[in-house]
Structures are given as structure tokens and as C-alpha cells.
Motif scaffolding. Sequence first.
Motif, short mmCIF file in Angstrom:
data_model
loop_
_atom_site.label_atom_id
_atom_site.label_comp_id
_atom_site.label_asym_id
_atom_site.label_seq_id
_atom_site.Cartn_x
_atom_site.Cartn_y
_atom_site.Cartn_z
N GLU A 4 0.95 -1.11 0.02
CA GLU A 4 -0.26 0.13 -0.43
C GLU A 4 1.16 1.11 0.06
O GLU A 4 1.76 1.29 0.40
CB GLU A 4 -0.77 0.02 0.97
N SER A 5 -0.05 1.82 -0.21
CA SER A 5 1.71 3.81 -0.60
C SER A 5 0.96 4.07 0.87
O SER A 5 0.44 3.64 1.68
CB SER A 5 0.20 4.42 -1.23
N PHE A 6 2.13 5.21 1.50
CA PHE A 6 2.33 5.73 2.89
C PHE A 6 1.81 6.81 2.61
O PHE A 6 1.57 7.88 1.78
CB PHE A 6 3.89 5.59 3.32
N ALA A 7 0.97 7.11 3.65
CA ALA A 7 0.31 8.18 3.64
C ALA A 7 0.73 9.39 4.46
O ALA A 7 1.01 9.00 6.04
CB ALA A 7 -1.67 8.93 3.66
N VAL A 11 -0.46 13.88 0.92
CA VAL A 11 -0.61 13.05 -0.10
C VAL A 11 -0.33 11.68 -0.05
O VAL A 11 0.22 11.15 1.35
CB VAL A 11 1.42 13.63 -0.60
N ARG A 12 -0.34 10.37 -1.12
CA ARG A 12 0.05 9.73 -0.66
C ARG A 12 1.92 9.46 -1.95
O ARG A 12 1.72 9.78 -2.80
CB ARG A 12 -1.29 8.52 -1.10
N ILE A 13 2.10 8.35 -1.08
CA ILE A 13 3.32 7.87 -1.55
C ILE A 13 3.78 6.42 -2.11
O ILE A 13 3.71 5.47 -1.23
CB ILE A 13 4.55 7.96 -0.92
N ARG A 14 3.81 6.06 -3.40
CA ARG A 14 4.07 5.05 -3.54
C ARG A 14 4.72 3.62 -3.40
O ARG A 14 5.98 4.69 -3.31
CB ARG A 14 3.72 4.86 -5.80
N ARG A 19 9.76 9.84 -1.60
CA ARG A 19 9.09 11.11 -2.72
C ARG A 19 9.35 12.92 -1.51
O ARG A 19 9.32 12.70 -0.26
CB ARG A 19 7.64 11.10 -1.89
N HIS A 42 9.81 4.66 0.70
CA HIS A 42 8.33 4.54 0.94
C HIS A 42 9.29 3.13 0.67
O HIS A 42 9.14 2.38 -0.98
CB HIS A 42 7.54 4.61 0.60
N THR A 82 9.18 1.41 5.93
CA THR A 82 9.69 2.94 5.72
C THR A 82 10.22 4.15 5.79
O THR A 82 10.05 4.25 7.66
CB THR A 82 8.33 3.79 5.84
N GLU A 130 2.13 14.70 11.98
CA GLU A 130 2.46 14.28 10.97
C GLU A 130 3.58 13.16 10.74
O GLU A 130 3.86 12.55 9.58
CB GLU A 130 2.57 15.30 9.88
#
Length: 315
Positions: A4-7, A11-14, A19, A42, A82, A130
Motif C-alpha cells: 500500500e502507498s504511504f500517507a 499526499v500518498r507515496i507509492r 518523495r 517508502h 518506510t 504527521e
Amino acid sequence: MARESFAIGGVRIRAGTVRALELPITRLVTGSDVTLPVRVVHGREDGPTTWINAAIHGDEVVGVEVVRQVMAGLDPKTFRGTLVAVPIVNVLGFMTGDRYLPDRRDLNRSFPGSARGSLAGRIAHLFMREIVSGCEVGIDLHTGSDRRSNLPQVRADLDDERTRELAAVFGAPVMLHAKIRDGSLRHAAREHGAKVLLYEAGEPLRFDDYAVDAGVVGVRRVLAALGMTEPVDEPPVEPSLECRSSGWVRARRTGILHLDAHLGQKVSDGERLGTLFDSFGKTLRAVYANRDGIVIGRTEAPLVNSGDAVVHIAN
């Protein structure tokens, strides 16, 4: 299935990517925005979520270089888990070389902060929301303060088994069981269940190579121990010396200080560490160790007043 992407920060990071993003802090009187710089690795594979930060005090630049070198060596395609990196937390202090924020508050006494509090409180709240809230382990990078230099050392709760394991893996010359200060990042993060290592090394406003090098290798060892990267090829020369307490030797007279004690030196109670002179070279008083132990910090200021801290000894 793909990870899964990281929020973070809206924003979401693949998975398998790096990023860079900026989290809004405040706006200057000129209208320019001030933001918190963040970079996320990530990984493509599952693993822990960890953060690394530096410059909570704006004059502590060693950690900024540590973060840069660590991040430069990571490949998101082979990374597991991550990593959230924040090289400069006290952005406003960093721009002016000031330890504190413009409101003269110490950011590391302002956690967990408040969304409607002071500037320091708002930055602390943003960092907790965050960064810390989604992480299991954190590494907080610092240097000495007020013209002081520190031996590379990890300060942590050594009574916590997992934290102690990570402190030992870091491989700094000293790991010190340090009391947790109210309002510190380490205290607030522990309340969230995170394991935190605080790295101290070097002098403010200087890129001390010995401090940077030990920090880079130490962080890499911890990431490897967490299973996020491959093992590091540089094992510690010898195990970290575990210290349970420490204290400062203070000047008994005002004068010009000539210190003979160096960082990492093992000393005995009553051993001569240096001498105070007047401006004509007359000896005023010698400086003596007040305990057995190892020198983990020292002043770099030649002019001292009676009562000033001059040598930090851990035992």
C-alpha cells in the motif's frame, strides 16, 4: 499484491519510491510560507516505519549532514519498510543559526505541542501528528550547545530492553541512560509507544567529521538491525560503554581556561583536567574531576565565569 502507498501531509507515496514534500508551518511577515522539509523512502517490501530528524535546535547542523548521507545511500526498490526523514525541524532557527525559535522558546521543551499554541507548540504538534504518530522507532540527532562539544553518544531509556538493544546496535562510544525531560520529543514520542534514540555528537554550527561519521554509520546499523536494509559492513570497533549517570565539573574561579581533558578520555576522581589563568598567565585554580568516568562533553570557550560547566563526565 503491491504494498500500500504511504500517507503523509495529504499526499500518498507509492511503494518503491522516494518523495520529497513540505508541510506548512507558518507565514512570514513578508508573506512567504515557512514549511517543514520532509523526504520519505517508502520501500517496495514490508517492514517497520521509522523516522530520523535533526536540527530541533537551529544551530545543530551535524545531524543535517548525517541525514543527507544516510538518505543518499538508500534505494527504495530494495528498502524494506518506510523511513521518514526531517533534516531541519527548527527551520526558522536554522536560517539564522539560532538554537531557539524567534519567540525564544526551546522547541525540545514544547512537545507534544498544540495546534493553537505558540509557534514552538504548533511545530511540535505538526511533527507529532504527521511524523511520530505513524512510526515505531525514531532517531533524534543533536550536538552540544553553547560552545560545547560532545563525544558521540546515544542517550536513551536503557531500562527498556528493545531501546537498549537498538542503542547498543548504534555503536557509539558511549550509551547513556538519560532521564526523560518533560516537553522533549523523546518524552512525547515514548507516550505514543515509539522507541527513541537521541544521538549527541560534535559542536554547534560545525560539521565535525568525527560526529558526522559516527552518526551516519550508527543510523545505518540501526536500519539494518530493524531489517530495513542489508547489514552494515562496519561493525563497532568495540561495544558501547554503558553509563548510568553523568555530571558537569564547574569552574571555581573566573578566568581563561586551558583544558587538558579531551573527549573520550577516561578520568579518575580528583584527576587534574585543566587550569584557569588570569590575563597575565597567573595560575588562579586547577580544574579537577569530581568522579570516575569518561569525558563525554567539554566547553570550547576559553573564557569562563565561576560556576560555568566545563567538563561533562559520565560514569
